[in-house]
Design a protein around this motif. Structure first.
Motif, short mmCIF file in Angstrom:
data_model
loop_
_atom_site.label_atom_id
_atom_site.label_comp_id
_atom_site.label_asym_id
_atom_site.label_seq_id
_atom_site.Cartn_x
_atom_site.Cartn_y
_atom_site.Cartn_z
N GLU A 65 120.92 -3.79 32.28
CA GLU A 65 122.37 -3.18 32.52
C GLU A 65 122.90 -4.41 33.59
OE1 GLU A 65 122.55 0.75 33.72
OE2 GLU A 65 124.49 0.42 34.74
N ARG A 66 124.10 -4.81 33.28
CA ARG A 66 124.70 -5.89 33.88
C ARG A 66 123.88 -6.99 34.03
NH1 ARG A 66 129.00 -3.02 33.42
NH2 ARG A 66 128.94 -0.89 34.44
N HIS B 141 133.59 -4.32 32.89
CA HIS B 141 133.89 -4.89 33.95
C HIS B 141 134.29 -6.29 33.92
CE1 HIS B 141 131.67 -1.50 36.39
NE2 HIS B 141 132.98 -1.15 35.64
N GLU C 260 126.33 8.64 39.94
CA GLU C 260 126.44 8.21 38.55
C GLU C 260 126.15 8.98 37.80
OE1 GLU C 260 126.41 3.90 38.93
OE2 GLU C 260 128.77 3.93 39.62
N PHE D 152 123.95 4.51 47.98
CA PHE D 152 125.01 4.50 46.59
C PHE D 152 125.24 5.81 45.99
CE2 PHE D 152 126.59 3.26 42.40
CZ PHE D 152 127.76 2.49 43.02
N ASN E 123 115.36 -0.53 35.59
CA ASN E 123 116.70 -0.12 36.14
C ASN E 123 116.60 1.01 37.25
OD1 ASN E 123 119.46 0.59 36.13
ND2 ASN E 123 119.50 0.09 33.79
N GLU F 33 128.42 -9.06 38.42
CA GLU F 33 129.18 -8.06 37.62
C GLU F 33 130.66 -8.19 37.72
OE1 GLU F 33 127.95 -4.15 38.53
OE2 GLU F 33 129.44 -3.18 37.32
N TYR F 34 131.01 -8.42 39.09
CA TYR F 34 132.31 -8.66 39.08
C TYR F 34 132.90 -10.02 39.63
CZ TYR F 34 131.41 -3.70 39.68
OH TYR F 34 131.23 -2.32 39.54
N GLU G 32 121.41 -4.15 50.38
CA GLU G 32 121.17 -4.62 48.68
C GLU G 32 122.46 -5.23 48.55
OE1 GLU G 32 120.69 -1.08 46.04
OE2 GLU G 32 121.90 -2.06 44.53
N LYS H 292 124.26 -0.84 49.88
CA LYS H 292 124.92 -2.16 49.25
C LYS H 292 125.66 -2.71 50.33
CE LYS H 292 125.46 -0.44 44.58
NZ LYS H 292 126.15 -0.38 43.44
N ASN I 211 118.90 3.12 36.87
CA ASN I 211 119.22 4.51 36.16
C ASN I 211 118.12 4.31 35.29
OD1 ASN I 211 121.80 4.47 37.06
ND2 ASN I 211 122.62 3.22 35.61
N TRP J 196 117.39 -4.67 37.00
CA TRP J 196 118.08 -3.16 36.21
C TRP J 196 117.81 -3.43 34.62
CZ3 TRP J 196 123.97 -2.96 38.47
CH2 TRP J 196 123.76 -2.65 40.00
N ARG K 45 118.39 4.84 47.66
CA ARG K 45 119.75 4.14 47.86
C ARG K 45 120.92 5.11 48.34
NH1 ARG K 45 121.86 2.35 42.62
NH2 ARG K 45 122.46 0.36 43.33
C1 GCV Z 1 122.88 0.60 37.83
C2 GCV Z 1 127.56 0.03 39.58
C3 GCV Z 1 127.22 -0.58 38.29
C4 GCV Z 1 126.17 0.16 37.49
C5 GCV Z 1 125.07 0.31 38.27
C6 GCV Z 1 125.56 0.91 39.67
C7 GCV Z 1 124.26 1.17 40.77
O1 GCV Z 1 128.69 1.29 39.17
O2 GCV Z 1 128.56 -0.84 37.34
O3 GCV Z 1 126.14 -0.49 36.26
O4 GCV Z 1 124.21 1.01 37.89
O5 GCV Z 1 126.41 0.16 40.33
O6 GCV Z 1 124.50 0.30 41.43
O7 GCV Z 1 123.73 2.12 40.87
#
Ligand code: GCV
Length: 699
Positions: free
Chosen positions: A166-167, A525, A290, A325, A207, A392-393, A386, A359, A209, A158, A323
């Motif tokens: 990211e993360r 987070h 998102e 997600f 990423n 992250e968490y 995935e 995921k 994103n 990412w 994805r």
């Molecule tokens: C890349 C969660 C994370 C986001 C991430 C998203 C995803 O929401 O907090 O940072 O974005 O998952 O998997 O797309």
């Protein structure tokens, strides 16, 4: 034929690019689990038949990392080499990535043969032999044989084009986009080498994103430079594609996948990429999730979007990883149900070079989630797993949380369709899919030890090993990692494995026991935030997930609630529908229960929750003590960093526990059970904590 064969003898001065970048300090973690042994001298000889860049790497790796204790000469060769094929070894079912290592007699000479049907197979065989030796195995008698069960074993970075991740909790991105393609940091080679050593064969560089810029000519050239470095290690490059790129960098008015001009733009773009990267793997896409653009913006389906991109890469042998997600701000449905609702009807509608990447759970990489209901529900579509390797968490860089048990818990889960498991869906066994894959969101950055801490390396390692073979055991992986990372002394290995195997459950206990999820603070987070309720979208707020009130706590996903349980096959749905048959570890994920609900132990729900929070903190204290006991047996640099991290973890486990209990008490008005310590501060104090500069948070 014989004259054409190249027999390359061991050379004491052979060096690889990777060797040139050997770390200055001995124990800073740079070498990961690949820790050079004493230079090979004396009785061992390593030779090679055939000459490709990858075969040369296999030879160099053995020369570099195989301990001198081997008592047989080692020969690296393709199975098709005439002298090897004459042995009629059982290599047919090794496929194009499997390996065979075994003692043979070649021309009257005993050798330990490392072979495979391709040079990549041979390289994996070399790494398997090194792993075997470094974890205490005999070399001379080694007989090793394995072929990957999953075809695409891919890291998802990412990483952003500006160098942030990211993360990411291990520094900046490894990719120096600014200096690429001219400067190829030698570290790229070491990255590829580490991945190859655990069987990873693909990497998505940017990423999900995504910025459209990554698809412009200058960035394609940069990606091509990385692909050149990775190729001999058997690693293909993939890119995350921004769905609206035809508008942003193509000058089109639309990105509607049904518009022929859009399809033509992507086809031309794919052709351009393949001219620079002939073995480009394909695209990864996050669409309509998102805030990312996607086909739904035009009333088209996810299949329409994925298939349009798939057609563009198909002539080149590329694939699309699309994805699942997705959750929409306009959709009031339980967030945990939305991906299934959207994707299940599309089963059978995807092109044959599309994989749907799902995921492990239906929300988002929480410390514990039930397996995603899409696994098993889309038999006509290859589903790619995935996992999130970056934590992250789960305490980000500093908390010790070995993810092997999280990964295997999901892979071993039974979908309720006969004997099917999630692993058998992912590895294609269930529906005989040829295209199979597992993705891991990388935890790698430019920190000297790559992952921000020694134990985080184990999660990268475990992901690679499980992507190769999802049936491996998490404890066995922990053991082989520990042996390679710290040496084979059982006084170190046993406590390290013990710590690792308890660690993920400890995080579950002190952050969200009994199936609680998504109770963390906003944005970064980092840390607890079960009280958060003011965010714009309902499903961004922890209160949406735990639904605690004076009477009870938990999300009712049974028939009386959102009925998410119905998304599972009947045999599993039946278990989850009833709190008595729902595993207690997932209880509050599926049920809203009164605080005085009786757990199997006889405790009330409230008492059981409190006990688990305390148990989580106590486990971390035990882990700390175990690590303290290893001070004299582990090098100072890695010991001290982990010791410092464990002290952070103990403090923060307490913080999670105290903040959570203070909040739950403010809701339920219940006293703590007798003898239980009160939170250190009042709730207002916990709510006031703010971390505007926590790492990894997208801006
Ligand atoms: C890349 C969660 C994370 C986001 C991430 C998203 C995803 O929401 O907090 O940072 O974005 O998952 O998997 O797309």
């Amino acid at each position: 034929m014989k004259a054409m064969r190249t027999l390359v003898r061991a050379s004491a001065i052979a060096v690889t690019a990777a060797l040139l970048t050997a770390p200055a300090a001995a124990e800073d973690g740079y070498r990961l689990w690949l820790r050079t042994q004493a230079p090979v001298e004396g009785p061992i000889a390593i030779s090679r038949l055939g000459d490709t860049p990858t075969l040369r790497l296999a030879e160099a790796e053995l020369r570099r990392d195989l301990p001198a204790a081997a008592n047989l000469p080692v020969l690296v060769a393709l199975a098709s080499d005439p002298s090897v094929s004459a042995l009629r070894l059982p290599v047919a079912d090794l496929g194009n990535e499997g390996y065979l290592v075994r003692p043979v007699s070649l021309g009257g000479r005993p050798v330990l043969l490392v072979t495979g049907n391709t040079d990549r197979g041979v390289l994996y065989g070399a790494f398997a032999l090194i792993r075997h030796a470094a974890s205490g195995g005999q070399i001379g008698s080694a007989t090793l044989r394995s072929a990957p069960k999953v075809k695409l074993r891919v890291l998802n970075h990412w990483d952003n084009l500006d160098g942030t991740v990211e993360r990411g909790y291990s520094g900046e991105s490894l990719w120096d986009w600014w200096k690429l393609p001219d400067y190829r940091d030698p570290r790229y080679t070491d990255y590829a080498r580490a991945n190859a050593s655990i069987g990873i064969n693909g990497t998505v560089l940017n990423n999900v994103n995504a910025k459209a810029d990554s698809l412009t000519a200058p960035y394609i050239a940069k990606a091509a430079a990385l692909a050149d470095v990775f190729r001999p290690w058997g690693i293909r490059v993939y890119l995350s594609a921004r769905f609206s790129a035809p508008i942003e960098i193509g000058g089109l008015k639309t990105a509607d996948p049904r518009d022929p001009a859009v399809a033509a733009w992507w086809k031309a773009k794919a052709d351009e990429i393949y001219r620079a990267i002939p073995d480009f793997g394909g695209f990864l896409v996050k669409a309509n999730s998102e805030g990312q653009p996607g086909p739904r913006d035009y009333g088209a389906s996810h299949a329409d979007g994925a298939n349009m991109l798939a057609a563009a890469v198909k002539p080149h042998g590329g694939i699309v990883m699309w994805r699942a997600f997705v959750y929409a701000d306009t959709d009031p449905e339980d967030r945990a149900k939305q991906a299934y609702t959207e994707f299940k009807p599309l089963d059978g509608k995807f092109a044959d070079n599309v994989m749907v990447q799902v995921k492990n759970g239906a929300i988002d990489f929480q410390p514990r989630e039930p397996f995603h209901p899409l696994f098993g529900a889309m038999p006509r579509t290859p589903l790619m797993m995935e996992f999130q390797i970056t934590k992250e968490y789960l305490g980000q860089a500093t908390h010790l949380a070995y993810l092997g048990p999280l990964f295997t818990e999901v892979l071993e889960a039974k979908t309720g369709r006969g004997r099917e498991t999630v692993a058998s869906v992912v590895d294609g066994e269930s529906e005989r899919h040829q295209l199979t894959g597992m993705a891991g969101v990388a935890n790698i950055g430019d920190d000297r030890d790559w992952t921000g801490g020694t134990f985080n390396q184990a999660n990268w390692y475990a992901f690679g090993r499980l992507a190769w073979d999802p049936s491996l055991d998490a404890a066995a992986i922990a053991r082989e990692w520990a042996q390679q990372t710290f040496g084979t002394d059982p006084r170190v290995v046993d406590p390290v494995v013990d710590m690792m195997m308890r660690s993920r459950e400890a995080v579950v206990d002190y952050t969200g026991p009994l199936g609680l999820a998504h109770v963390m603070a906003t944005g970064h987070h980092y840390g607890p935030g079960p009280w958060v309720s003011e965010l714009q979208r309902p499903e961004w707020n922890p209160v949406y997930y735990h639904r605690a009130d004076r009477q009870g706590i938990g999300f009712d996903r049974s028939r009386t609630g959102s009925n998410a349980v119905a998304q599972y096959a009947p045999a599993v749905a039946k278990l989850y529908a009833n709190p008595r048959t729902t595993p207690e570890s997932e209880l509050l994920w599926f049920h809203h229960l009164p605080w005085d609900y009786r757990l199997k132990s006889g405790e009330t729900l409230w008492e059981g929750m409190v006990r688990r929070y305390d148990r989580g903190v106590a486990t971390v204290a035990t882990m700390r003590r175990e690590w303290d006991g290893l001070r004299a047996l582990v090098d100072a640099e890695r010991w001290e960093k982990t010791a410092a991290f464990l002290s952070i973890q103990e403090r923060e486990a307490r913080w999670w526990r105290d903040a959570s209990l203070a909040y739950w008490q403010s809701v339920n008005g219940l006293p703590l059970p007798a003898g239980v310590a009160a939170p250190e501060h009042d709730l207002a104090w916990y709510k006031a904590q703010s971390f505007p500069h926590a790492p990894g948070n997208p801006h």
